[in-house]
Write a protein that holds these residues in place. Structure first.
Motif, mmCIF file in Angstrom:
data_model
loop_
_atom_site.group_PDB
_atom_site.id
_atom_site.type_symbol
_atom_site.label_atom_id
_atom_site.label_comp_id
_atom_site.label_asym_id
_atom_site.label_seq_id
_atom_site.Cartn_x
_atom_site.Cartn_y
_atom_site.Cartn_z
ATOM 1 N N GLU A 57 12.091 59.081 12.275
ATOM 2 C CA GLU A 57 13.314 59.822 11.835
ATOM 3 C C GLU A 57 12.772 61.240 10.895
ATOM 4 O OE1 GLU A 57 11.132 56.504 7.993
ATOM 5 O OE2 GLU A 57 11.298 56.956 10.543
ATOM 6 N N THR A 58 11.697 61.313 11.067
ATOM 7 C CA THR A 58 11.549 62.623 10.628
ATOM 8 C C THR A 58 11.030 63.555 11.841
ATOM 9 O OG1 THR A 58 9.534 61.652 9.087
ATOM 10 C CG2 THR A 58 9.492 64.112 9.257
ATOM 11 N N ALA A 59 10.805 62.556 13.079
ATOM 12 C CA ALA A 59 11.227 63.772 14.592
ATOM 13 C C ALA A 59 12.168 64.080 14.768
ATOM 14 C CB ALA A 59 10.444 62.784 15.276
ATOM 15 N N ILE A 60 13.270 63.428 14.146
ATOM 16 C CA ILE A 60 14.632 63.434 14.558
ATOM 17 C C ILE A 60 14.974 64.781 13.372
ATOM 18 C CG2 ILE A 60 17.212 62.765 13.886
ATOM 19 C CD1 ILE A 60 16.514 59.970 14.870
ATOM 20 N N ARG A 102 29.843 50.599 10.784
ATOM 21 C CA ARG A 102 28.768 51.082 9.343
ATOM 22 C C ARG A 102 28.378 52.702 9.732
ATOM 23 N NH1 ARG A 102 25.262 50.207 5.636
ATOM 24 N NH2 ARG A 102 23.828 50.585 5.141
ATOM 25 N N PHE A 103 27.713 52.652 11.245
ATOM 26 C CA PHE A 103 27.484 54.174 11.381
ATOM 27 C C PHE A 103 28.314 55.155 10.834
ATOM 28 C CE2 PHE A 103 23.646 53.659 14.645
ATOM 29 C CZ PHE A 103 23.051 53.021 14.120
ATOM 30 N N ARG A 104 29.981 55.236 12.108
ATOM 31 C CA ARG A 104 31.063 55.594 11.593
ATOM 32 C C ARG A 104 31.028 55.975 10.147
ATOM 33 N NH1 ARG A 104 34.951 58.192 14.121
ATOM 34 N NH2 ARG A 104 37.223 57.943 12.940
ATOM 35 N N SER A 105 30.882 55.382 9.293
ATOM 36 C CA SER A 105 31.110 55.613 8.016
ATOM 37 C C SER A 105 29.919 56.312 7.759
ATOM 38 C CB SER A 105 30.895 54.343 7.050
ATOM 39 O OG SER A 105 31.998 53.207 6.924
ATOM 40 N N LYS A 121 13.862 50.792 11.658
ATOM 41 C CA LYS A 121 15.169 49.689 11.055
ATOM 42 C C LYS A 121 15.865 50.127 10.225
ATOM 43 C CE LYS A 121 10.332 47.518 10.153
ATOM 44 N NZ LYS A 121 8.823 47.525 9.899
ATOM 45 N N ARG A 122 16.635 49.487 9.626
ATOM 46 C CA ARG A 122 17.981 49.406 8.609
ATOM 47 C C ARG A 122 18.137 50.839 7.886
ATOM 48 N NH1 ARG A 122 22.740 46.299 5.694
ATOM 49 N NH2 ARG A 122 23.359 47.572 4.942
ATOM 50 N N ASP A 123 16.786 51.039 7.098
ATOM 51 C CA ASP A 123 17.326 52.154 6.146
ATOM 52 C C ASP A 123 17.016 53.720 6.880
ATOM 53 O OD1 ASP A 123 17.818 50.660 3.735
ATOM 54 O OD2 ASP A 123 16.320 50.336 2.452
ATOM 55 N N ALA A 124 16.422 53.136 7.689
ATOM 56 C CA ALA A 124 15.578 54.518 8.726
ATOM 57 C C ALA A 124 16.636 54.664 9.580
ATOM 58 C CB ALA A 124 14.057 54.586 9.252
ATOM 59 N N THR A 125 17.090 53.735 9.594
ATOM 60 C CA THR A 125 18.381 54.393 11.489
ATOM 61 C C THR A 125 19.692 55.098 10.319
ATOM 62 O OG1 THR A 125 18.029 52.621 12.425
ATOM 63 C CG2 THR A 125 20.233 53.382 12.757
#
Length: 244
Positions: free
Chosen positions: A228-231, A128-131, A92-96
């Motif tokens: 996201e924690t696993a990452i 967005r990812f790049r920013s 989901k957006r915030d987690a990504t």
């Protein structure tokens, strides 16, 4: 002022920096420095990118949407981007967003989103990812920006992965699959690490992944972690052994 801002200059859009030269800065950068940070002429700014390294500069002129700077000294030389590839199923957006930021701070070279059977979303906004990566690089003192790859299916990605590099996959409940996890003590700095989606990989995906000779299962402990924690946990473990 004691705080000196660090600003990334896209090497594809800005000429190479050299000693004691004047440069007009992009309108967005001038707005940020002059309007948001309220910097004035003669104050210091650090500009950086992977091509030019890192330079201390002095503001010569600053207005609402334009400004000029002069390079004063080079702080760090340019470097060749190094680091692992993070392969992950978008969340989901915030987690990504959090995952992208943390991956940048932890030194990944490449970010590769993949579609799995349980992937939450396949909508990827690369700009967005790049920013997010640029902001994280500015904050974390790194010189390079991770490359953001277009999303592909998990096994299309595996088919194109270099066979001489290891792809470490974080597997929950290794014992259930009769898997003996490997130690990352043998990992290399340009290996890849694959983190599954929320809910984990489907059992069929794990079985098929383990058919590849370059895949090595990795355990992140006995607890079940959010994706996201696993990452963060996987990259931290990975970088710890690479530095050692």
């Amino acid at each position: 002022m004691s705080f000196i801002p660090r600003i990334y200059l896209d090497p594809h859009e800005f000429e190479a920096l050299a000693s004691n030269k004047d440069y007009a800065i992009p309108a967005s950068t001038a707005h940020y420095l002059g309007t948001v940070l309220r910097l004035k002429a003669s104050e210091k700014v650090v500009f950086f990118n992977e091509r030019d390294g890192e330079w201390e500069c002095e503001i010569s002129y600053i207005a609402k949407n334009k400004g000029t700077i002069q390079t004063t000294k080079q702080l760090r030389l340019s470097i060749t981007p190094l680091g692992p590839t993070l392969v992950f199923a978008p969340l989901k957006r915030d987690a990504t967003d959090l995952a992208i930021r943390m991956a940048t701070e932890l030194g990944v070279k490449t970010i590769q989103p993949v579609k799995t059977l349980r992937t939450n979303t396949v909508k990827i906004k690369e700009e967005r990812f790049r920013s997010i990566t640029i902001e994280a690089a500015e904050q974390s003192n790194r010189l390079t920006i991770p490359e953001i790859k277009p999303i592909v299916s998990l096994f299309d990605f595996c088919s194109s992965w270099p066979k001489d590099k290891t792809l470490w996959i974080a597997v929950e409940r290794c014992a259930e699959y009769h898997i003996e996890p490997n130690s990352t003590e043998k990992c290399r700095g340009d290996d890849g690490i694959l983190i599954g989606p929320e809910g984990g990989f489907d059992s069929s995906e794990i079985k098929n992944l383990l058919l590849y000779d370059f895949v090595r299962p990795l355990s992140l402990g006995n607890l079940i972690l959010k994706a996201e924690t696993a990452i963060v946990a996987g990259l931290s473990l990975f970088s710890q052994h690479v530095r050692a």
